[in-house]
Scaffold this active site. Structure first.
Site, PDB file in Angstrom:
ATOM      1  N   LYS A 172     -31.665  22.697   5.543  1.00  0.00           N
ATOM      2  CA  LYS A 172     -32.631  23.790   5.391  1.00  0.00           C
ATOM      3  C   LYS A 172     -32.213  24.820   6.445  1.00  0.00           C
ATOM      4  CE  LYS A 172     -36.364  26.279   6.588  1.00  0.00           C
ATOM      5  NZ  LYS A 172     -35.751  27.558   6.176  1.00  0.00           N
ATOM      6  N   SER A 182     -33.964  31.363   6.836  1.00  0.00           N
ATOM      7  CA  SER A 182     -34.166  32.113   5.587  1.00  0.00           C
ATOM      8  C   SER A 182     -33.332  33.382   5.495  1.00  0.00           C
ATOM      9  CB  SER A 182     -35.650  32.469   5.436  1.00  0.00           C
ATOM     10  OG  SER A 182     -36.389  31.283   5.262  1.00  0.00           O
ATOM     11  N   SER A 206     -36.108  27.380  17.662  1.00  0.00           N
ATOM     12  CA  SER A 206     -37.054  27.724  18.727  1.00  0.00           C
ATOM     13  C   SER A 206     -37.915  26.516  19.113  1.00  0.00           C
ATOM     14  CB  SER A 206     -37.962  28.856  18.241  1.00  0.00           C
ATOM     15  OG  SER A 206     -38.691  28.404  17.121  1.00  0.00           O
ATOM     16  N   GLU A 211     -32.278  20.769  19.428  1.00  0.00           N
ATOM     17  CA  GLU A 211     -31.513  21.733  20.241  1.00  0.00           C
ATOM     18  C   GLU A 211     -32.317  23.024  20.228  1.00  0.00           C
ATOM     19  OE1 GLU A 211     -28.908  20.993  21.847  1.00  0.00           O
ATOM     20  OE2 GLU A 211     -27.965  19.298  20.829  1.00  0.00           O
ATOM     21  N   CYS A 236     -28.166  30.565  22.330  1.00  0.00           N
ATOM     22  CA  CYS A 236     -29.027  29.708  23.156  1.00  0.00           C
ATOM     23  C   CYS A 236     -28.400  29.489  24.527  1.00  0.00           C
ATOM     24  CB  CYS A 236     -29.263  28.381  22.450  1.00  0.00           C
ATOM     25  SG  CYS A 236     -27.743  27.575  21.941  1.00  0.00           S
TER      26      CYS A 236
HETATM   27  P1  NAP Z   1     -36.594  29.390  14.519  1.00  0.00           P
HETATM   28  O1  NAP Z   1     -37.501  30.468  14.110  1.00  0.00           O
HETATM   29  O2  NAP Z   1     -37.167  28.211  15.186  1.00  0.00           O
HETATM   30  O3  NAP Z   1     -35.837  28.945  13.193  1.00  0.00           O
HETATM   31  C1  NAP Z   1     -34.895  27.891  13.194  1.00  0.00           C
HETATM   32  C2  NAP Z   1     -35.031  27.124  11.913  1.00  0.00           C
HETATM   33  O4  NAP Z   1     -36.275  26.439  11.910  1.00  0.00           O
HETATM   34  C3  NAP Z   1     -35.027  27.988  10.670  1.00  0.00           C
HETATM   35  O5  NAP Z   1     -34.390  27.293   9.637  1.00  0.00           O
HETATM   36  C4  NAP Z   1     -36.500  28.169  10.375  1.00  0.00           C
HETATM   37  O6  NAP Z   1     -36.753  28.447   9.027  1.00  0.00           O
HETATM   38  C5  NAP Z   1     -37.027  26.809  10.763  1.00  0.00           C
HETATM   39  N1  NAP Z   1     -38.427  26.776  11.164  1.00  0.00           N
HETATM   40  C6  NAP Z   1     -39.135  27.726  11.801  1.00  0.00           C
HETATM   41  N2  NAP Z   1     -40.387  27.282  12.042  1.00  0.00           N
HETATM   42  C7  NAP Z   1     -40.454  26.034  11.547  1.00  0.00           C
HETATM   43  C8  NAP Z   1     -41.490  25.061  11.485  1.00  0.00           C
HETATM   44  N3  NAP Z   1     -42.694  25.263  11.994  1.00  0.00           N
HETATM   45  N4  NAP Z   1     -41.220  23.871  10.890  1.00  0.00           N
HETATM   46  C9  NAP Z   1     -40.004  23.635  10.385  1.00  0.00           C
HETATM   47  N5  NAP Z   1     -38.993  24.512  10.407  1.00  0.00           N
HETATM   48  C10 NAP Z   1     -39.218  25.698  10.991  1.00  0.00           C
HETATM   49  O7  NAP Z   1     -35.455  29.893  15.475  1.00  0.00           O
HETATM   50  P2  NAP Z   1     -34.506  31.142  15.277  1.00  0.00           P
HETATM   51  O8  NAP Z   1     -35.276  32.363  15.607  1.00  0.00           O
HETATM   52  O9  NAP Z   1     -33.838  31.084  13.944  1.00  0.00           O
HETATM   53  O10 NAP Z   1     -33.382  30.856  16.371  1.00  0.00           O
HETATM   54  C11 NAP Z   1     -33.531  31.267  17.670  1.00  0.00           C
HETATM   55  C12 NAP Z   1     -33.891  30.126  18.579  1.00  0.00           C
HETATM   56  O11 NAP Z   1     -33.000  29.034  18.390  1.00  0.00           O
HETATM   57  C13 NAP Z   1     -33.736  30.508  20.026  1.00  0.00           C
HETATM   58  O12 NAP Z   1     -34.800  29.986  20.776  1.00  0.00           O
HETATM   59  C14 NAP Z   1     -32.426  29.846  20.428  1.00  0.00           C
HETATM   60  O13 NAP Z   1     -32.280  29.632  21.790  1.00  0.00           O
HETATM   61  C15 NAP Z   1     -32.497  28.588  19.645  1.00  0.00           C
HETATM   62  N6  NAP Z   1     -31.152  28.021  19.507  1.00  0.00           N
HETATM   63  C16 NAP Z   1     -30.874  26.854  20.156  1.00  0.00           C
HETATM   64  C17 NAP Z   1     -29.612  26.308  20.080  1.00  0.00           C
HETATM   65  C18 NAP Z   1     -29.256  25.031  20.790  1.00  0.00           C
HETATM   66  O14 NAP Z   1     -28.237  24.450  20.452  1.00  0.00           O
HETATM   67  N7  NAP Z   1     -30.021  24.576  21.756  1.00  0.00           N
HETATM   68  C19 NAP Z   1     -28.647  26.941  19.320  1.00  0.00           C
HETATM   69  C20 NAP Z   1     -28.970  28.122  18.677  1.00  0.00           C
HETATM   70  C21 NAP Z   1     -30.244  28.653  18.764  1.00  0.00           C
HETATM   71  P3  NAP Z   1     -37.113  29.956   8.549  1.00  0.00           P
HETATM   72  O15 NAP Z   1     -35.916  30.795   8.842  1.00  0.00           O
HETATM   73  O16 NAP Z   1     -37.366  29.803   7.095  1.00  0.00           O
HETATM   74  O17 NAP Z   1     -38.319  30.373   9.334  1.00  0.00           O
END
Ligand code: NAP
Length: 457
Positions: free
Chosen positions: A157, A160, A210, A231, A265
């Site tokens: 998944k 989006s 996130s 992560e 990240c």
């Molecule tokens: P995000 O909003 O959390 O989205 C990540 C994924 O999770 C997307 O596929 C999103 O789907 C899904 N998602 C969001 N809310 C969810 C929920 N309540 N339940 C299940 N799935 C959910 O994060 P982002 O804005 O795409 O990415 C940025 C964040 O990722 C930053 O905080 C960054 O630091 C972190 N990150 C961490 C790493 C690491 O390896 N530690 C690597 C890269 C990024 P939708 O798109 O459909 O909302």
């Protein structure tokens, strides 16, 4: 959130996709279970052949793949191509080393009264991967390559806003020879994650994204007693001490902050500089930011493209405005760029205080927060004064100081005189609210294994 490719450099919608229905998801899960039944019996050699074929295809198609990623989330073409080639490397790494990592691990049979005792690494089954858009291929490949090598099957998944990258990954794995059901992309919104995760056909999950998304998935998985790897975000410190090669530290700091348009990240986000190095570092760092070319990510000269989403730019802008409103000094940047698309100026803020949101929040864009410190203890105290614990960078040529940073920075990885980067050969992951579990290396492949103890009388 609509499932769509919206070009962040223009704000124009390029392609929209319908979400799968619940019935289609159900069929996909059935396919995954059927796929796993056969796939788990394939040899390491066979899996490695398919992984290498995937790498070959990625290399051959790198230019087109890069253009697709740039269009979907705005990273520069050069960095998108580098990401594609890195994915090929990741597939080859597990093709080359997977069998050795998954070989039976002998135990001391005599000590446990057995004629033979060992640990066997077996696949868990269907693993759900919830992935972010910032490295549309690499994030998913970090999961897919080890998970497939171990004999699991994957359900992706993806975020989006990167549906084409998500579909490409399924497609390239199929063309490389992986049988039906081994790896499927489900174009769905995040609201459908819960029912999939609770489905008994799904064994485990990994989420990169996130903190709120991670918390939600971990809570559901906890309720279902399913293994997860998380992560999450980071606000990595980048510490500069007087003995460091300051020009090199400043030059690397620019890349460490603005790589991937500042949306990584493991980007360095908080720059903690010893007072004796402060002026020299800040002058060079600011000059480096001034020389950055912000613009169309498809143009070769561009260093920094747009933010991936409009919301991402709004969030970043609010962080900067909050800090400036509370007394932060803008050394460079500080505003959105007046052109179509979601551009934000590379920005350096000084005089950060604890009251400012940027002190504790992750700035997911090209915005650097500067801190001046008097000594190493203060540097480490600020570095650790965060709920995150992903990476850490420290610049010093003093061996005793290096050892202190390695020992005392609370993070999953520490890079000395360099910037945090991921390699298949190094473990990747965080502590505190940056998540748990490890990706890459043998640790990454073992996350999705049943480590089965075998004892034979
Ligand atoms: P995000 O909003 O959390 O989205 C990540 C994924 O999770 C997307 O596929 C999103 O789907 C899904 N998602 C969001 N809310 C969810 C929920 N309540 N339940 C299940 N799935 C959910 O994060 P982002 O804005 O795409 O990415 C940025 C964040 O990722 C930053 O905080 C960054 O630091 C972190 N990150 C961490 C790493 C690491 O390896 N530690 C690597 C890269 C990024 P939708 O798109 O459909 O909302």
């Amino acid at each position: 959130m609509a499932i769509a490719t919206i070009n962040p450099a223009t704000g124009q919608t390029v392609r929209e996709f319908d979400s799968l229905t619940e019935a289609q998801v159900d069929e996909a899960l059935d396919r995954a279970v059927r796929g796993f039944a056969d796939y788990r019996t394939t040899s390491f050699e066979q899996r490695a052949t398919w992984l290498r074929a995937t790498a070959d295809l990625l290399e051959a198609e790198a230019d087109d793949v890069a253009a697709m990623m740039t269009e979907e989330m705005g990273k520069t073409l050069a960095s998108a191509k580098a990401e594609t080639l890195k994915c090929a490397k990741g597939f080859r790494y597990y093709a080359d080393h997977g069998a050795e990592m998954l070989a039976d691990e002998p135990a001391d049979a005599e000590a446990v009264g057995a004629s033979r005792a060992y640990m066997r690494y077996q696949p868990l089954g269907v693993v759900l991967a919830v992935m972010p858009w910032n490295f549309p291929l690499w994030q998913a490949v970090r999961f897919a390559a080890p998970a497939l090598m171990a004999g699991n099957v994957g359900i992706l998944k993806h975020a989006s806003n990167v549906p084409q990258s998500a579909l490409y990954l399924e497609d390239v794995l199929r063309r490389a020879g992986f049988p039906e059901g081994c790896f499927q992309t489900l174009l769905i919104g995040s609201s459908m994650v819960e029912s999939i995760l609770r489905d008994p056909r799904v064994a485990a999950a990994t989420l990169t994204g996130s903190e709120p998304a991670g918390r939600s998935v971990a809570a559901i998985a906890g309720d279902e007693v399913k293994h997860t790897v998380l992560e999450l975000g980071g606000s990595d410190p980048y510490i500069v001490m007087p003995s460091a090669d300051i020009p090199r530290a400043a030059k690397t700091a620019v890349t460490a902050r603005v790589q991937n348009n500042g949306q990584s990240c493991i980007a360095a986000k908080r720059f903690i500089v010893h007072t004796d190095a402060y002026d020299e570092f800040v002058d060079a760092f600011t000059a480096g930011f001034r020389s950055l070319v912000v613009g169309d990510p498809t143009e070769e000269a561009t260093d920094v493209g747009p933010l991936a989403t409009e919301q991402g730019r709004t969030d970043l802008e609010e962080l900067v405005d909050d800090a400036v409103g509370k007394g932060a000094k803008v050394l460079i940047g500080g505003s959105r760029v007046d052109r179509p698309g979601w551009f934000y100026e590379p920005t350096i803020l000084a005089d950060i205080t604890e009251e400012m949101e940027i002190y504790s929040a992750e700035a997911f864009g090209p915005v650097a927060a500067l801190y001046r410190v008097e000594n190493i203890d203060d540097a480490i105290a600020i570095a650790n004064d965060t709920t995150f614990g992903l990476g850490g960078n420290a610049w010093t040529t003093d061996a005793a100081e290096q050892e202190q940073f390695i020992d005392r920075i609370e993070s999953g990885q520490v890079f000395i005189n360099g910037m945090t980067t991921s390699y298949p050969e190094l473990g990747f992951g965080g502590i505190k609210r940056s998540g748990y579990g490890r990706e890459l290396t043998s640790h990454g492949i073992h996350e999705f294994c049943n480590i089965k103890t075998v004892w034979i009388a």
